[in-house]
Design an enzyme around this catalytic site. Structure first.
Site, PDB file in Angstrom:
ATOM      1  N   HIS A   1     -14.971  48.588 -45.503  1.00 42.04           N
ATOM      2  CA  HIS A   1     -15.006  49.962 -44.959  1.00 42.04           C
ATOM      3  C   HIS A   1     -14.066  50.819 -45.794  1.00 42.04           C
ATOM      4  O   HIS A   1     -12.886  50.972 -45.471  1.00 42.04           O
ATOM      5  CB  HIS A   1     -14.593  49.973 -43.484  1.00 42.04           C
ATOM      6  CG  HIS A   1     -15.585  49.283 -42.603  1.00 42.04           C
ATOM      7  ND1 HIS A   1     -16.575  49.950 -41.925  1.00 42.04           N
ATOM      8  CD2 HIS A   1     -15.770  47.963 -42.339  1.00 42.04           C
ATOM      9  CE1 HIS A   1     -17.325  49.081 -41.257  1.00 42.04           C
ATOM     10  NE2 HIS A   1     -16.853  47.864 -41.493  1.00 42.04           N
TER      11      HIS A   1
ATOM     12  N   GLU B   1     -21.061  41.430 -33.056  1.00 35.64           N
ATOM     13  CA  GLU B   1     -19.623  41.285 -33.310  1.00 35.64           C
ATOM     14  C   GLU B   1     -18.887  41.336 -31.963  1.00 35.64           C
ATOM     15  O   GLU B   1     -18.153  42.277 -31.652  1.00 35.64           O
ATOM     16  CB  GLU B   1     -19.111  42.392 -34.246  1.00 35.64           C
ATOM     17  CG  GLU B   1     -17.672  42.145 -34.718  1.00 35.64           C
ATOM     18  CD  GLU B   1     -17.104  43.291 -35.545  1.00 35.64           C
ATOM     19  OE1 GLU B   1     -17.798  44.281 -35.758  1.00 35.64           O
ATOM     20  OE2 GLU B   1     -15.931  43.173 -35.966  1.00 35.64           O
TER      21      GLU B   1
ATOM     22  N   ASP C   1     -13.919  43.101 -45.083  1.00 34.41           N
ATOM     23  CA  ASP C   1     -14.057  44.015 -43.941  1.00 34.41           C
ATOM     24  C   ASP C   1     -13.010  45.130 -43.924  1.00 34.41           C
ATOM     25  O   ASP C   1     -13.353  46.294 -43.988  1.00 34.41           O
ATOM     26  CB  ASP C   1     -14.042  43.240 -42.612  1.00 34.41           C
ATOM     27  CG  ASP C   1     -14.684  44.031 -41.464  1.00 34.41           C
ATOM     28  OD1 ASP C   1     -15.181  45.141 -41.706  1.00 34.41           O
ATOM     29  OD2 ASP C   1     -14.696  43.513 -40.326  1.00 34.41           O
TER      30      ASP C   1
ATOM     31  N   HIS D   1     -24.018  45.316 -38.835  1.00 37.22           N
ATOM     32  CA  HIS D   1     -23.007  44.683 -37.990  1.00 37.22           C
ATOM     33  C   HIS D   1     -23.784  44.121 -36.808  1.00 37.22           C
ATOM     34  O   HIS D   1     -24.487  44.874 -36.122  1.00 37.22           O
ATOM     35  CB  HIS D   1     -22.007  45.713 -37.481  1.00 37.22           C
ATOM     36  CG  HIS D   1     -21.021  46.195 -38.508  1.00 37.22           C
ATOM     37  ND1 HIS D   1     -21.377  46.891 -39.627  1.00 37.22           N
ATOM     38  CD2 HIS D   1     -19.668  46.070 -38.543  1.00 37.22           C
ATOM     39  CE1 HIS D   1     -20.280  47.173 -40.324  1.00 37.22           C
ATOM     40  NE2 HIS D   1     -19.231  46.692 -39.702  1.00 37.22           N
TER      41      HIS D   1
ATOM     42  N   HIS E   1     -18.681  43.094 -47.668  1.00 34.98           N
ATOM     43  CA  HIS E   1     -18.495  43.850 -46.413  1.00 34.98           C
ATOM     44  C   HIS E   1     -17.128  44.518 -46.398  1.00 34.98           C
ATOM     45  O   HIS E   1     -16.094  43.846 -46.277  1.00 34.98           O
ATOM     46  CB  HIS E   1     -18.627  42.916 -45.203  1.00 34.98           C
ATOM     47  CG  HIS E   1     -18.682  43.676 -43.910  1.00 34.98           C
ATOM     48  ND1 HIS E   1     -19.795  43.658 -43.087  1.00 34.98           N
ATOM     49  CD2 HIS E   1     -17.794  44.477 -43.296  1.00 34.98           C
ATOM     50  CE1 HIS E   1     -19.574  44.433 -42.031  1.00 34.98           C
ATOM     51  NE2 HIS E   1     -18.356  44.937 -42.138  1.00 34.98           N
TER      52      HIS E   1
ATOM     53  N   GLN F   1     -21.537  54.275 -36.926  1.00 37.28           N
ATOM     54  CA  GLN F   1     -20.413  53.605 -36.250  1.00 37.28           C
ATOM     55  C   GLN F   1     -20.408  53.804 -34.721  1.00 37.28           C
ATOM     56  O   GLN F   1     -20.075  52.907 -33.963  1.00 37.28           O
ATOM     57  CB  GLN F   1     -19.098  54.126 -36.841  1.00 37.28           C
ATOM     58  CG  GLN F   1     -17.830  53.738 -36.095  1.00 37.28           C
ATOM     59  CD  GLN F   1     -17.375  52.330 -36.389  1.00 37.28           C
ATOM     60  OE1 GLN F   1     -16.851  52.054 -37.446  1.00 37.28           O
ATOM     61  NE2 GLN F   1     -17.584  51.432 -35.439  1.00 37.28           N
TER      62      GLN F   1
HETATM   63 ZN   LIG Z   1     -17.394  46.056 -40.654  1.00 36.18          ZN
END
Ligand SMILES: [Zn+2]
Length: 426
Positions: free
Chosen positions: A60, A214, A310, A211, A58, A153
């Protein structure tokens, strides 16, 4: 007696066995006692841990190494991070994203991190991030496996063009279907987004990594929907739930019903301890929640759980190194995985278990697998998590891609003999 391209001698494998590893081309040709063999390149790993490479499930990569651009996240929350990323992505360029990502990939390789699943933002009509990350995936392919997740996103329904752009990204070659149900406008829209995105994955025969939940909201229930849709669409074994932080505050009875559903759907879980401990609990006074999902409880149900990185120096997280042992170290603490077998498992979670989550082919130190490995200046997996030691050699697909000289320099402490060494082994 055999002849190899590369021979790694005398190392200790993660299961404690001592073995030499012979490499021919991009393949592990032999594992065992290979004394008497010769090779073009020999690496003496006597007393060192020889592990399959680290895997990050995971990340970005479109946002990494952008810290401070255009400003820092003052509140430290997930929501301000998303807003800040929105400012950055409208002003950044494809070339800038490629440059930052390639710099991060160099860090990764030097640390033995050779496979990364990165979410890539699909809520931008120009698809700058997608264009950049597809280019990066191609450029690093000879030494690093980059798997891309189409990630709406700003919300699959909340953002008016997210659906069209996410489908375009998949058409362009993005590998996995992502989502962010807890960021849709309502719980109902979140549920509908999980359903729609899982249907897209089923139609196209793709993996899913969402995701999911969260938040600190104990009533967030998107993982339940994800488990249901996985079963309904026959996606068992092909779906991952990232973060799952709200589970830390869910009612215990409800969790006792939820975990078997996750196990039945063969959903894998990806907590991201560095980020979860920093972003969650921001609305709490005291007691302040830790923000990590229920890792040991999922293990007890037979659910595969990996540790994810992440973020590294981006709108959500100002620190980070790319070292998956930092991630394992933090995860061990926050999940209180302190029994010897639990500490050992934290190492497996950033190697073999993450590889299973990514469905990597040919992973692991066995004959016939891809010749990728890392030599660590540690005696065993627990010591590796404790010290996060130097990576003395990294081999990717049959090539030595990074080396570091063993640091034998000794500390000098007043009144002490010069023999201080942090390793307990070797
Ligand atoms: Zn993430």
């Amino acid at each position: 007696m055999a002849e190899f391209d590369i021979l790694v001698t005398g190392g200790t494998l993660p299961d404690g066995t001592r073995a030499d590893i012979g490499i021919t081309g991009a393949t592990i040709a032999a594992v065992g006692d290979l004394s008497g063999s010769t090779a073009g390149t020999e690496i003496d790993a006597t007393g060192d841990l020889v592990s399959p490479p680290f895997v990050d499930p995971h990340f970005h990569m479109d946002a990494t190494l952008s810290y401070g651009t255009p400003r820092i996240n003052a509140s430290g929350t997930l929501l301000e991070g998303i807003a800040l990323w929105g400012e950055l992505k409208s002003s950044t360029t494809v070339d800038a994203m490629v440059d930052r990502a390639l710099a991060y990939c160099d860090w990764a390789v030097s640390l033995g991190l050779l496979a990364i699943r990165s979410h890539v933002d699909t809520c931008d009509d120009e698809l700058k991030g997608v264009t950049a990350m597809l280019e990066v995936r191609e450029r690093v392919k000879p030494y690093l496996d980059l798997q891309l997740v189409a990630f709406p996103q700003d919300g699959f329904f909340r953002d008016p063009t997210a659906r069209a752009n996410t489908l375009r990204a998949l058409d362009m070659g993005v590998d996995v279907v992502g989502g962010i149900p807890h960021f849709e406008r309502t719980m109902d829209e979140g549920r509908a987004s999980v359903r729609a995105l899982c249907e897209i994955a089923a139609e196209r025969g793709l993996l899913v990594d969402m995701h999911c939940d969260e938040t600190d909201d104990p009533m967030s229930r998107h993982i339940e929907t994800l488990a249901y849709e996985t079963q309904r669409l026959g996606l068992n074994g092909r779906v991952a739930g990232s973060h799952l932080t709200s589970m830390h505050s869910m009612d215990n009875y409800y969790v006792s019903k939820l975990l078997p559903l996750i196990a039945e759907a063969e959903i894998t879980a990806i907590p991201n301890p560095l980020i979860n401990i920093v972003l969650q609990g921001r609305h709490d006074t005291f007691p302040k929640r830790r923000g990590l999902t229920r890792v040991k409880e999922m293990h007890a149900q037979g659910i595969t759980v990996g540790w994810g990185q992440d973020c590294v120096r981006d709108p959500w997280y100002s620190l980070g190194t790319g070292d998956m042992l930092d991630v394992a170290f933090m995860g061990l603490h926050v999940a209180q995985m302190t029994a010897p077998e639990e500490m050992r498992r934290c190492f497996d979670m950033v190697t073999t278990e993450n590889a299973a989550i990514l469905h990597l082919d040919g992973y692991g130190l066995a004959e016939g697998n891809t010749a990728s490995l890392v030599v660590l200046d540690a005696g065993d997996p627990i010591e590796a998590v404790r010290l996060r030691p130097d990576r003395l050699a990294v081999i990717s697909k049959g090539r030595v891609v990074s080396t570091k000289a063993r640091n034998d320099s000794q500390l000098t402490l007043e009144g002490r003999p010069p023999s201080v060494r942090r390793r307990h082994s070797a």
